[in-house]
Scaffold this motif. Structure first.
Motif, PDB file in Angstrom:
ATOM      1  N   ALA A 267      23.675 -62.363 -46.992  1.00  0.00           N
ATOM      2  CA  ALA A 267      23.434 -61.265 -46.064  1.00  0.00           C
ATOM      3  C   ALA A 267      24.619 -60.297 -46.087  1.00  0.00           C
ATOM      4  O   ALA A 267      24.569 -59.277 -45.427  1.00  0.00           O
ATOM      5  N   ASN A 268      25.694 -60.624 -46.805  1.00  0.00           N
ATOM      6  CA  ASN A 268      26.801 -59.667 -46.826  1.00  0.00           C
ATOM      7  C   ASN A 268      26.456 -58.465 -47.695  1.00  0.00           C
ATOM      8  O   ASN A 268      25.577 -58.514 -48.541  1.00  0.00           O
ATOM      9  N   TYR A 269      27.159 -57.374 -47.451  1.00  0.00           N
ATOM     10  CA  TYR A 269      26.718 -56.100 -47.985  1.00  0.00           C
ATOM     11  C   TYR A 269      26.691 -56.042 -49.509  1.00  0.00           C
ATOM     12  O   TYR A 269      25.699 -55.651 -50.115  1.00  0.00           O
ATOM     13  N   VAL A 270      27.782 -56.488 -50.151  1.00  0.00           N
ATOM     14  CA  VAL A 270      27.884 -56.347 -51.607  1.00  0.00           C
ATOM     15  C   VAL A 270      26.774 -57.113 -52.312  1.00  0.00           C
ATOM     16  O   VAL A 270      26.022 -56.557 -53.116  1.00  0.00           O
ATOM     17  N   SER A 271      26.640 -58.402 -51.969  1.00  0.00           N
ATOM     18  CA  SER A 271      25.615 -59.168 -52.671  1.00  0.00           C
ATOM     19  C   SER A 271      24.234 -58.664 -52.273  1.00  0.00           C
ATOM     20  O   SER A 271      23.302 -58.711 -53.074  1.00  0.00           O
ATOM     21  N   GLY A 272      24.101 -58.147 -51.060  1.00  0.00           N
ATOM     22  CA  GLY A 272      22.824 -57.566 -50.658  1.00  0.00           C
ATOM     23  C   GLY A 272      22.431 -56.415 -51.552  1.00  0.00           C
ATOM     24  O   GLY A 272      21.299 -56.336 -52.027  1.00  0.00           O
ATOM     25  N   VAL A 273      23.396 -55.523 -51.814  1.00  0.00           N
ATOM     26  CA  VAL A 273      23.123 -54.366 -52.671  1.00  0.00           C
ATOM     27  C   VAL A 273      22.760 -54.812 -54.085  1.00  0.00           C
ATOM     28  O   VAL A 273      21.766 -54.362 -54.662  1.00  0.00           O
ATOM     29  N   VAL A 274      23.542 -55.757 -54.635  1.00  0.00           N
ATOM     30  CA  VAL A 274      23.264 -56.234 -55.997  1.00  0.00           C
ATOM     31  C   VAL A 274      21.878 -56.836 -56.063  1.00  0.00           C
ATOM     32  O   VAL A 274      21.090 -56.529 -56.968  1.00  0.00           O
ATOM     33  N   TYR A 275      21.542 -57.672 -55.071  1.00  0.00           N
ATOM     34  CA  TYR A 275      20.246 -58.328 -55.100  1.00  0.00           C
ATOM     35  C   TYR A 275      19.108 -57.334 -54.930  1.00  0.00           C
ATOM     36  O   TYR A 275      18.055 -57.481 -55.538  1.00  0.00           O
ATOM     37  N   SER A 276      19.310 -56.296 -54.078  1.00  0.00           N
ATOM     38  CA  SER A 276      18.170 -55.392 -53.916  1.00  0.00           C
ATOM     39  C   SER A 276      17.966 -54.550 -55.166  1.00  0.00           C
ATOM     40  O   SER A 276      16.838 -54.218 -55.499  1.00  0.00           O
TER      41      SER A 276
ATOM     42  N   SER B 181      21.808 -59.316 -40.323  1.00  0.00           N
ATOM     43  CA  SER B 181      22.904 -58.357 -40.230  1.00  0.00           C
ATOM     44  C   SER B 181      22.260 -56.977 -40.129  1.00  0.00           C
ATOM     45  O   SER B 181      21.054 -56.871 -39.983  1.00  0.00           O
ATOM     46  N   ALA B 182      23.057 -55.904 -40.238  1.00  0.00           N
ATOM     47  CA  ALA B 182      22.504 -54.577 -39.985  1.00  0.00           C
ATOM     48  C   ALA B 182      21.360 -54.241 -40.937  1.00  0.00           C
ATOM     49  O   ALA B 182      20.331 -53.706 -40.539  1.00  0.00           O
ATOM     50  N   HIS B 183      21.521 -54.571 -42.239  1.00  0.00           N
ATOM     51  CA  HIS B 183      20.504 -54.138 -43.195  1.00  0.00           C
ATOM     52  C   HIS B 183      19.819 -55.272 -43.935  1.00  0.00           C
ATOM     53  O   HIS B 183      18.921 -55.035 -44.726  1.00  0.00           O
ATOM     54  N   TYR B 184      20.283 -56.497 -43.732  1.00  0.00           N
ATOM     55  CA  TYR B 184      19.666 -57.623 -44.433  1.00  0.00           C
ATOM     56  C   TYR B 184      19.447 -58.765 -43.450  1.00  0.00           C
ATOM     57  O   TYR B 184      20.095 -58.821 -42.398  1.00  0.00           O
ATOM     58  N   SER B 185      18.537 -59.644 -43.786  1.00  0.00           N
ATOM     59  CA  SER B 185      18.368 -60.812 -42.936  1.00  0.00           C
ATOM     60  C   SER B 185      18.052 -62.036 -43.787  1.00  0.00           C
ATOM     61  O   SER B 185      17.547 -61.928 -44.892  1.00  0.00           O
ATOM     62  N   VAL B 186      18.395 -63.214 -43.247  1.00  0.00           N
ATOM     63  CA  VAL B 186      18.160 -64.465 -43.948  1.00  0.00           C
ATOM     64  C   VAL B 186      17.061 -65.226 -43.218  1.00  0.00           C
ATOM     65  O   VAL B 186      17.077 -65.344 -42.003  1.00  0.00           O
ATOM     66  N   VAL B 187      16.075 -65.702 -44.005  1.00  0.00           N
ATOM     67  CA  VAL B 187      14.924 -66.408 -43.435  1.00  0.00           C
ATOM     68  C   VAL B 187      15.074 -67.897 -43.680  1.00  0.00           C
ATOM     69  O   VAL B 187      15.386 -68.315 -44.794  1.00  0.00           O
ATOM     70  N   LEU B 188      14.875 -68.694 -42.644  1.00  0.00           N
ATOM     71  CA  LEU B 188      14.784 -70.139 -42.800  1.00  0.00           C
ATOM     72  C   LEU B 188      13.406 -70.418 -43.366  1.00  0.00           C
ATOM     73  O   LEU B 188      12.417 -70.346 -42.652  1.00  0.00           O
TER      74      LEU B 188
END
Lengths: 165, 282
Positions: free
Chosen positions: B43-52, B158-165
Protein backbone atom coordinates in the motif's frame (compact mmCIF):
# COMPACT_ATOMS: atom_id res chain seq x y z
CA UNK A 1 30.79 2.63 -14.83
CA UNK A 2 31.04 -0.62 -12.92
CA UNK A 3 28.66 0.77 -10.28
CA UNK A 4 26.06 1.81 -12.84
CA UNK A 5 26.24 -1.58 -14.53
CA UNK A 6 25.79 -3.22 -11.16
CA UNK A 7 22.82 -1.03 -10.24
CA UNK A 8 21.19 -1.85 -13.57
CA UNK A 9 21.33 -5.53 -12.68
CA UNK A 10 20.12 -4.83 -9.15
CA UNK A 11 17.02 -2.89 -10.22
CA UNK A 12 16.42 -5.13 -13.24
CA UNK A 13 16.48 -8.35 -11.23
CA UNK A 14 14.19 -6.97 -8.53
CA UNK A 15 11.63 -5.73 -11.05
CA UNK A 16 11.83 -9.03 -12.92
CA UNK A 17 11.28 -10.90 -9.66
CA UNK A 18 8.34 -8.88 -8.33
CA UNK A 19 6.55 -8.27 -11.62
CA UNK A 20 7.04 -11.58 -13.39
CA UNK A 21 8.54 -14.44 -11.41
CA UNK A 22 6.63 -13.91 -8.14
CA UNK A 23 3.48 -14.75 -10.07
CA UNK A 24 4.79 -18.02 -11.47
CA UNK A 25 3.69 -21.06 -9.48
CA UNK A 26 4.31 -24.16 -11.55
CA UNK A 27 1.95 -26.87 -10.31
CA UNK A 28 1.18 -24.69 -7.25
CA UNK A 29 4.70 -25.35 -6.00
CA UNK A 30 7.70 -24.06 -7.89
CA UNK A 31 8.51 -20.34 -7.96
CA UNK A 32 11.84 -19.23 -9.45
CA UNK A 33 13.81 -16.73 -7.37
CA UNK A 34 15.88 -14.96 -9.99
CA UNK A 35 16.99 -12.10 -7.77
CA UNK A 36 19.58 -14.23 -5.99
CA UNK A 37 21.57 -14.24 -9.24
CA UNK A 38 22.84 -10.83 -8.18
CA UNK A 39 24.40 -12.34 -5.07
CA UNK A 40 25.73 -15.40 -6.88
CA UNK A 41 27.43 -13.30 -9.56
CA UNK A 42 29.32 -10.91 -7.28
CA UNK A 43 33.12 -11.28 -7.60
CA UNK A 44 34.61 -14.24 -5.78
CA UNK A 45 36.69 -12.12 -3.39
CA UNK A 46 33.83 -9.82 -2.33
CA UNK A 47 34.07 -9.42 1.44
CA UNK A 48 31.52 -11.23 3.56
CA UNK A 49 30.30 -8.00 5.13
CA UNK A 50 29.57 -6.58 1.70
CA UNK A 51 27.80 -9.77 0.66
CA UNK A 52 25.62 -9.72 3.75
CA UNK A 53 24.64 -6.08 3.26
CA UNK A 54 23.82 -6.63 -0.42
CA UNK A 55 21.83 -9.74 0.45
CA UNK A 56 19.78 -7.95 3.08
CA UNK A 57 19.07 -4.94 0.84
CA UNK A 58 18.09 -7.16 -2.06
CA UNK A 59 15.75 -9.28 0.04
CA UNK A 60 14.22 -6.23 1.68
CA UNK A 61 13.41 -4.64 -1.70
CA UNK A 62 11.69 -7.82 -2.89
CA UNK A 63 9.82 -7.99 0.43
CA UNK A 64 8.48 -4.47 0.22
CA UNK A 65 6.91 -5.25 -3.13
CA UNK A 66 5.70 -8.68 -2.10
CA UNK A 67 4.04 -7.73 1.22
CA UNK A 68 6.31 -10.13 3.06
CA UNK A 69 8.58 -7.93 5.19
CA UNK A 70 11.54 -9.87 6.57
CA UNK A 71 10.99 -13.14 4.73
CA UNK A 72 13.16 -12.68 1.65
CA UNK A 73 15.53 -10.43 3.59
CA UNK A 74 16.22 -13.20 6.06
CA UNK A 75 16.60 -15.89 3.38
CA UNK A 76 18.90 -13.73 1.23
CA UNK A 77 21.07 -12.86 4.24
CA UNK A 78 21.37 -16.56 5.00
CA UNK A 79 22.40 -17.19 1.39
CA UNK A 80 24.94 -14.37 1.54
CA UNK A 81 26.56 -15.99 4.55
CA UNK A 82 26.65 -19.41 2.91
CA UNK A 83 27.94 -18.20 -0.46
CA UNK A 84 31.64 -17.86 0.30
CA UNK A 85 32.16 -21.39 1.67
CA UNK A 86 29.95 -22.88 -1.07
CA UNK A 87 31.89 -21.10 -3.79
CA UNK A 88 35.24 -22.09 -2.25
CA UNK A 89 34.28 -25.74 -2.11
CA UNK A 90 33.56 -25.70 -5.86
CA UNK A 91 36.76 -24.07 -7.06
CA UNK A 92 40.43 -25.13 -7.00
CA UNK A 93 42.61 -23.52 -4.36
CA UNK A 94 45.03 -22.30 -6.96
CA UNK A 95 42.54 -20.87 -9.43
CA UNK A 96 42.78 -17.17 -10.18
CA UNK A 97 41.97 -15.17 -7.10
CA UNK A 98 39.30 -12.86 -8.41
CA UNK A 99 36.69 -13.94 -10.92
CA UNK A 100 33.00 -13.52 -11.53
CA UNK A 101 31.33 -16.87 -10.93
CA UNK A 102 29.97 -18.05 -14.27
CA UNK A 103 29.99 -21.09 -16.52
CA UNK A 104 32.96 -19.70 -18.44
CA UNK A 105 35.06 -19.08 -15.34
CA UNK A 106 34.17 -22.26 -13.46
CA UNK A 107 33.03 -24.90 -15.96
CA UNK A 108 29.53 -26.31 -16.23
CA UNK A 109 29.55 -28.91 -13.45
CA UNK A 110 31.10 -26.77 -10.67
CA UNK A 111 28.79 -23.90 -11.63
CA UNK A 112 25.81 -26.25 -11.53
CA UNK A 113 26.80 -27.55 -8.09
CA UNK A 114 27.42 -24.00 -6.88
CA UNK A 115 24.04 -22.63 -8.04
CA UNK A 116 22.22 -25.77 -6.91
CA UNK A 117 23.59 -25.59 -3.37
CA UNK A 118 23.02 -21.83 -3.11
CA UNK A 119 19.47 -22.01 -4.45
CA UNK A 120 18.73 -24.87 -2.07
CA UNK A 121 19.95 -22.93 0.97
CA UNK A 122 17.87 -19.93 -0.09
CA UNK A 123 14.61 -21.71 -0.82
CA UNK A 124 14.84 -23.98 2.22
CA UNK A 125 15.28 -20.93 4.48
CA UNK A 126 12.44 -19.15 2.73
CA UNK A 127 10.05 -22.09 3.02
CA UNK A 128 10.93 -22.69 6.66
CA UNK A 129 10.17 -19.07 7.49
CA UNK A 130 6.98 -19.17 5.48
CA UNK A 131 5.84 -22.36 7.16
CA UNK A 132 6.11 -20.96 10.67
CA UNK A 133 2.37 -20.86 11.05
CA UNK A 134 1.43 -23.80 8.84
CA UNK A 135 3.71 -26.74 9.38
CA UNK A 136 3.29 -29.44 6.78
CA UNK A 137 6.52 -31.20 5.96
CA UNK A 138 5.91 -32.91 2.62
CA UNK A 139 4.56 -29.86 0.75
CA UNK A 140 7.39 -27.86 2.30
CA UNK A 141 10.02 -30.17 0.82
CA UNK A 142 8.18 -30.35 -2.50
CA UNK A 143 8.17 -26.58 -2.68
CA UNK A 144 11.84 -26.35 -1.74
CA UNK A 145 12.89 -28.82 -4.41
CA UNK A 146 10.62 -27.21 -7.03
CA UNK A 147 11.89 -23.72 -6.25
CA UNK A 148 15.50 -24.87 -6.32
CA UNK A 149 15.29 -26.60 -9.69
CA UNK A 150 13.45 -23.74 -11.35
CA UNK A 151 15.83 -21.18 -9.84
CA UNK A 152 18.89 -23.07 -11.12
CA UNK A 153 17.36 -23.15 -14.59
CA UNK A 154 16.93 -19.37 -14.43
CA UNK A 155 20.51 -18.93 -13.17
CA UNK A 156 21.80 -20.70 -16.28
CA UNK A 157 19.63 -18.55 -18.55
CA UNK A 158 20.85 -15.37 -16.85
CA UNK A 159 24.42 -16.56 -17.16
CA UNK A 160 23.98 -16.92 -20.92
CA UNK A 161 22.42 -13.46 -21.14
CA UNK A 162 25.27 -11.93 -19.20
CA UNK A 163 27.87 -13.62 -21.41
CA UNK A 164 26.26 -12.20 -24.54
CA UNK A 165 26.69 -8.62 -23.33
CA UNK B 1 40.61 -9.00 26.17
CA UNK B 2 42.99 -8.62 23.27
CA UNK B 3 42.13 -12.06 22.03
CA UNK B 4 38.46 -11.33 22.28
CA UNK B 5 38.87 -8.16 20.21
CA UNK B 6 40.86 -10.10 17.61
CA UNK B 7 38.21 -12.73 17.51
CA UNK B 8 35.47 -10.15 17.04
CA UNK B 9 37.41 -8.41 14.27
CA UNK B 10 38.10 -11.64 12.45
CA UNK B 11 34.55 -12.90 12.62
CA UNK B 12 32.77 -9.56 12.42
CA UNK B 13 30.62 -10.87 9.58
CA UNK B 14 28.95 -13.31 11.94
CA UNK B 15 27.96 -10.40 14.13
CA UNK B 16 26.58 -8.57 11.11
CA UNK B 17 24.74 -11.73 10.06
CA UNK B 18 23.06 -12.04 13.43
CA UNK B 19 22.10 -8.35 13.44
CA UNK B 20 20.59 -8.55 9.95
CA UNK B 21 18.67 -11.73 10.80
CA UNK B 22 17.30 -10.13 13.95
CA UNK B 23 16.12 -7.14 11.90
CA UNK B 24 14.51 -9.43 9.31
CA UNK B 25 12.75 -11.57 11.87
CA UNK B 26 11.56 -8.54 13.82
CA UNK B 27 10.04 -7.17 10.62
CA UNK B 28 8.58 -10.57 9.87
CA UNK B 29 6.82 -10.92 13.19
CA UNK B 30 5.77 -7.31 13.57
CA UNK B 31 4.54 -6.41 10.13
CA UNK B 32 3.26 -9.70 8.81
CA UNK B 33 0.75 -9.66 11.61
CA UNK B 34 -2.72 -8.20 11.40
CA UNK B 35 -1.51 -4.75 12.39
CA UNK B 36 0.81 -4.57 9.38
CA UNK B 37 2.31 -1.21 8.62
CA UNK B 38 1.14 0.43 5.45
CA UNK B 39 4.66 1.56 4.72
CA UNK B 40 6.15 -1.91 4.50
CA UNK B 41 3.35 -3.32 2.41
CA UNK B 42 2.33 -2.76 -1.17
CA UNK B 43 0.00 0.00 0.00
CA UNK B 44 3.02 2.32 0.09
CA UNK B 45 3.23 4.87 -2.65
CA UNK B 46 6.26 3.71 -4.66
CA UNK B 47 5.31 0.08 -4.96
CA UNK B 48 1.72 1.16 -5.55
CA UNK B 49 2.77 3.22 -8.56
CA UNK B 50 4.97 0.42 -9.96
CA UNK B 51 2.21 -2.13 -9.54
CA UNK B 52 -0.47 0.03 -11.12
CA UNK B 53 1.80 0.62 -14.14
CA UNK B 54 2.33 -3.12 -14.45
CA UNK B 55 -1.37 -3.82 -13.96
CA UNK B 56 -2.13 -1.33 -16.72
CA UNK B 57 -0.18 -3.54 -19.09
CA UNK B 58 -1.02 -7.02 -17.83
CA UNK B 59 -4.71 -6.09 -17.52
CA UNK B 60 -5.00 -6.41 -21.27
CA UNK B 61 -3.89 -10.02 -21.37
CA UNK B 62 -6.97 -11.36 -19.63
CA UNK B 63 -9.50 -9.15 -21.40
CA UNK B 64 -10.83 -11.84 -23.69
CA UNK B 65 -11.76 -14.26 -20.92
CA UNK B 66 -12.93 -11.47 -18.60
CA UNK B 67 -15.16 -10.26 -21.39
CA UNK B 68 -16.59 -13.72 -21.93
CA UNK B 69 -17.40 -14.02 -18.23
CA UNK B 70 -19.05 -10.61 -18.22
CA UNK B 71 -21.18 -11.37 -21.24
CA UNK B 72 -22.22 -14.67 -19.71
CA UNK B 73 -23.09 -12.98 -16.42
CA UNK B 74 -24.90 -10.20 -18.25
CA UNK B 75 -27.07 -12.65 -20.13
CA UNK B 76 -27.96 -14.45 -16.91
CA UNK B 77 -28.84 -11.19 -15.21
CA UNK B 78 -30.89 -9.97 -18.14
CA UNK B 79 -32.91 -13.17 -18.08
CA UNK B 80 -33.37 -12.78 -14.36
CA UNK B 81 -34.51 -9.19 -14.70
CA UNK B 82 -36.90 -10.22 -17.41
CA UNK B 83 -38.45 -12.92 -15.23
CA UNK B 84 -38.58 -10.71 -12.17
CA UNK B 85 -40.17 -7.75 -13.88
CA UNK B 86 -42.77 -10.03 -15.42
CA UNK B 87 -43.60 -11.45 -12.04
CA UNK B 88 -43.67 -8.02 -10.42
CA UNK B 89 -45.95 -6.67 -13.08
CA UNK B 90 -48.19 -9.65 -12.53
CA UNK B 91 -48.41 -9.21 -8.78
CA UNK B 92 -48.79 -5.48 -8.50
CA UNK B 93 -50.55 -2.93 -10.56
CA UNK B 94 -49.14 -0.03 -8.57
CA UNK B 95 -45.90 0.58 -10.46
CA UNK B 96 -45.01 3.81 -8.69
CA UNK B 97 -44.77 1.96 -5.41
CA UNK B 98 -42.44 -0.70 -6.85
CA UNK B 99 -39.97 1.66 -8.42
CA UNK B 100 -39.74 3.53 -5.14
CA UNK B 101 -39.07 0.23 -3.38
CA UNK B 102 -36.24 -0.66 -5.80
CA UNK B 103 -34.63 2.72 -5.31
CA UNK B 104 -34.69 2.28 -1.57
CA UNK B 105 -32.96 -1.09 -1.76
CA UNK B 106 -30.10 0.36 -3.80
CA UNK B 107 -29.89 3.43 -1.57
CA UNK B 108 -28.57 1.31 1.26
CA UNK B 109 -25.39 0.44 -0.59
CA UNK B 110 -22.74 2.50 -2.35
CA UNK B 111 -20.59 0.69 -4.92
CA UNK B 112 -17.09 1.79 -5.88
CA UNK B 113 -15.29 0.21 -8.86
CA UNK B 114 -11.60 -0.65 -8.31
CA UNK B 115 -8.80 -2.44 -10.13
CA UNK B 116 -6.56 -5.12 -8.66
CA UNK B 117 -2.91 -4.10 -8.85
CA UNK B 118 -1.37 -6.94 -6.86
CA UNK B 119 -2.62 -10.34 -5.81
CA UNK B 120 -1.33 -13.57 -4.32
CA UNK B 121 -2.95 -16.98 -3.98
CA UNK B 122 -0.24 -19.36 -2.83
CA UNK B 123 0.62 -18.22 0.68
CA UNK B 124 -1.41 -19.16 3.72
CA UNK B 125 -2.28 -15.50 4.21
CA UNK B 126 -3.13 -13.85 0.92
CA UNK B 127 -3.76 -10.16 0.39
CA UNK B 128 -4.93 -8.20 -2.65
CA UNK B 129 -3.93 -4.59 -3.37
CA UNK B 130 -6.46 -2.25 -5.01
CA UNK B 131 -5.82 1.09 -6.72
CA UNK B 132 -8.48 2.96 -4.71
CA UNK B 133 -8.03 4.34 -1.20
CA UNK B 134 -9.54 6.56 1.45
CA UNK B 135 -9.62 9.56 -0.90
CA UNK B 136 -12.03 7.57 -3.10
CA UNK B 137 -14.24 6.71 -0.15
CA UNK B 138 -12.81 3.28 0.66
CA UNK B 139 -12.71 2.42 4.37
CA UNK B 140 -11.53 -0.69 6.19
CA UNK B 141 -14.18 -3.42 6.67
CA UNK B 142 -16.00 -2.79 3.41
CA UNK B 143 -16.82 -5.84 1.32
CA UNK B 144 -15.15 -6.56 -2.04
CA UNK B 145 -16.84 -8.57 -4.80
CA UNK B 146 -16.20 -9.29 -8.47
CA UNK B 147 -18.53 -10.24 -11.30
CA UNK B 148 -18.65 -13.87 -10.20
CA UNK B 149 -18.75 -13.65 -6.42
CA UNK B 150 -17.15 -12.67 -3.15
CA UNK B 151 -13.48 -11.59 -3.10
CA UNK B 152 -12.72 -10.41 0.44
CA UNK B 153 -12.86 -7.55 2.92
CA UNK B 154 -10.91 -4.27 2.90
CA UNK B 155 -8.32 -4.59 5.58
CA UNK B 156 -6.26 -1.43 5.37
CA UNK B 157 -6.51 1.69 3.23
CA UNK B 158 -4.04 4.48 2.52
CA UNK B 159 -4.91 7.63 0.55
CA UNK B 160 -4.77 6.04 -2.91
CA UNK B 161 -4.38 2.30 -2.37
CA UNK B 162 -5.96 -0.31 -0.18
CA UNK B 163 -5.17 -3.87 0.89
CA UNK B 164 -7.91 -6.52 0.86
CA UNK B 165 -7.99 -9.49 3.20
CA UNK B 166 -8.69 -12.09 0.53
CA UNK B 167 -11.23 -14.85 1.17
CA UNK B 168 -8.17 -17.04 0.56
CA UNK B 169 -6.65 -16.05 3.89
CA UNK B 170 -6.48 -18.19 7.00
CA UNK B 171 -7.72 -15.15 8.95
CA UNK B 172 -10.68 -14.45 6.75
CA UNK B 173 -14.11 -15.39 8.09
CA UNK B 174 -17.22 -14.57 6.07
CA UNK B 175 -20.75 -15.28 7.22
CA UNK B 176 -22.63 -17.35 4.61
CA UNK B 177 -25.68 -19.53 4.11
CA UNK B 178 -27.13 -22.19 1.84
CA UNK B 179 -29.22 -20.28 -0.67
CA UNK B 180 -31.99 -22.87 -0.96
CA UNK B 181 -32.61 -23.60 2.71
CA UNK B 182 -31.21 -20.54 4.53
CA UNK B 183 -29.09 -22.51 7.04
CA UNK B 184 -26.01 -20.46 7.80
CA UNK B 185 -22.35 -21.08 8.68
CA UNK B 186 -19.08 -19.28 8.21
CA UNK B 187 -16.66 -19.47 5.31
CA UNK B 188 -12.97 -20.03 6.00
CA UNK B 189 -9.86 -21.18 4.14
CA UNK B 190 -6.88 -23.08 5.45
CA UNK B 191 -4.34 -23.10 2.67
CA UNK B 192 -4.21 -25.53 -0.21
CA UNK B 193 -6.03 -25.08 -3.48
CA UNK B 194 -7.23 -21.53 -4.29
CA UNK B 195 -10.32 -23.04 -5.95
CA UNK B 196 -11.87 -24.42 -2.76
CA UNK B 197 -12.82 -23.07 0.68
CA UNK B 198 -14.75 -24.52 3.61
CA UNK B 199 -17.94 -23.69 5.50
CA UNK B 200 -17.87 -24.58 9.19
CA UNK B 201 -20.51 -24.55 11.94
CA UNK B 202 -23.23 -25.88 9.66
CA UNK B 203 -25.80 -27.36 12.12
CA UNK B 204 -26.40 -31.14 12.19
CA UNK B 205 -30.08 -30.79 11.38
CA UNK B 206 -29.52 -28.46 8.43
CA UNK B 207 -30.79 -29.53 5.05
CA UNK B 208 -28.56 -29.22 2.00
CA UNK B 209 -27.32 -31.32 -0.85
CA UNK B 210 -24.18 -31.42 -2.95
CA UNK B 211 -24.41 -28.81 -5.69
CA UNK B 212 -26.35 -26.29 -3.59
CA UNK B 213 -25.30 -22.67 -3.98
CA UNK B 214 -23.69 -20.91 -1.02
CA UNK B 215 -24.29 -17.14 -0.73
CA UNK B 216 -23.47 -14.42 1.81
CA UNK B 217 -25.92 -14.33 4.69
CA UNK B 218 -26.24 -10.58 5.19
CA UNK B 219 -25.91 -11.07 8.96
CA UNK B 220 -22.87 -8.84 9.10
CA UNK B 221 -22.90 -5.36 7.69
CA UNK B 222 -20.01 -6.13 5.33
CA UNK B 223 -21.84 -7.89 2.52
CA UNK B 224 -25.48 -7.57 1.50
CA UNK B 225 -27.47 -10.78 1.49
CA UNK B 226 -27.25 -13.13 -1.48
CA UNK B 227 -23.85 -12.43 -3.04
CA UNK B 228 -22.82 -15.77 -4.57
CA UNK B 229 -19.80 -17.57 -3.05
CA UNK B 230 -19.68 -21.07 -4.54
CA UNK B 231 -21.32 -24.49 -4.75
CA UNK B 232 -21.16 -27.30 -2.18
CA UNK B 233 -18.67 -29.84 -3.50
CA UNK B 234 -18.19 -32.23 -0.61
CA UNK B 235 -19.18 -32.62 3.04
CA UNK B 236 -17.69 -34.11 6.20
CA UNK B 237 -18.14 -33.98 9.99
CA UNK B 238 -16.38 -31.30 11.98
CA UNK B 239 -13.71 -32.40 14.46
CA UNK B 240 -16.03 -32.24 17.45
CA UNK B 241 -18.82 -33.99 15.53
CA UNK B 242 -21.34 -31.29 16.44
CA UNK B 243 -21.67 -29.76 13.01
CA UNK B 244 -20.97 -30.33 9.34
CA UNK B 245 -18.01 -29.00 7.42
CA UNK B 246 -18.70 -28.31 3.75
CA UNK B 247 -16.15 -28.06 0.98
CA UNK B 248 -17.16 -25.25 -1.37
CA UNK B 249 -16.00 -24.77 -4.94
CA UNK B 250 -15.58 -20.99 -5.23
CA UNK B 251 -17.14 -19.05 -8.11
CA UNK B 252 -14.41 -16.40 -8.00
CA UNK B 253 -11.25 -17.26 -9.93
CA UNK B 254 -8.73 -15.58 -7.62
CA UNK B 255 -5.86 -16.24 -10.00
CA UNK B 256 -7.47 -14.01 -12.61
CA UNK B 257 -8.94 -11.12 -10.62
CA UNK B 258 -8.87 -7.80 -12.39
CA UNK B 259 -11.91 -5.56 -11.93
CA UNK B 260 -13.65 -5.64 -8.57
CA UNK B 261 -16.37 -3.66 -6.77
CA UNK B 262 -16.15 -2.36 -3.22
CA UNK B 263 -19.50 -2.34 -1.43
CA UNK B 264 -20.19 0.15 1.35
CA UNK B 265 -23.40 -0.15 3.26
CA UNK B 266 -24.74 3.03 4.78
CA UNK B 267 -26.03 1.25 7.86
CA UNK B 268 -22.60 -0.21 8.57
CA UNK B 269 -21.41 2.22 11.23
CA UNK B 270 -24.70 2.20 13.05
CA UNK B 271 -24.82 -1.60 13.19
CA UNK B 272 -21.20 -1.80 14.33
CA UNK B 273 -21.82 0.72 17.08
CA UNK B 274 -24.85 -1.22 18.24
CA UNK B 275 -22.97 -4.53 18.36
CA UNK B 276 -20.04 -2.90 20.09
CA UNK B 277 -22.27 -1.51 22.84
CA UNK B 278 -23.62 -5.03 23.46
CA UNK B 279 -20.05 -6.32 23.69
CA UNK B 280 -19.25 -3.67 26.30
CA UNK B 281 -22.34 -4.46 28.34
CA UNK B 282 -21.23 -8.09 28.52
Amino acid sequence: MQTIYRLEWFVGLILLQVLVFNHIHLGEYATPFVYIYYLLALEADTSRVKLLLWGFTLGMCVDIFGNTPGMNASAATMLALARTPLLRSQTMRDSSDNFVPSIRAMGVTPFLRYTLSCAFVHSLTLQLIDAFSLFRLVPLLQRTVGDTLLTVLCMFCLDFIRRKR
Amino acid sequence: MHNLLNFLLKYNYWLLFVVLQVISLTLLFRFNSYQGSVFFSSANYVSGVVYSCAANITGYFGLRSVNRDLVQRNVELEMLVEQMSKRLAHYTADTVDISRLQREVLDEYVIYPATVVNNSITRSENYITLDRGTSDGIRPDMGVICGNGVVGIIYKASAHYSVVLSALNARSNISCKIKRTDYFGSLFWNGGSPKYAFVKDMPRHSAFSLGDTVVTSGHSSVFPEGIPIGVVDDMSDSHDGLSYRLKVKLFTDFARLNDVRVIASSGMEELDRLEESIGMAD
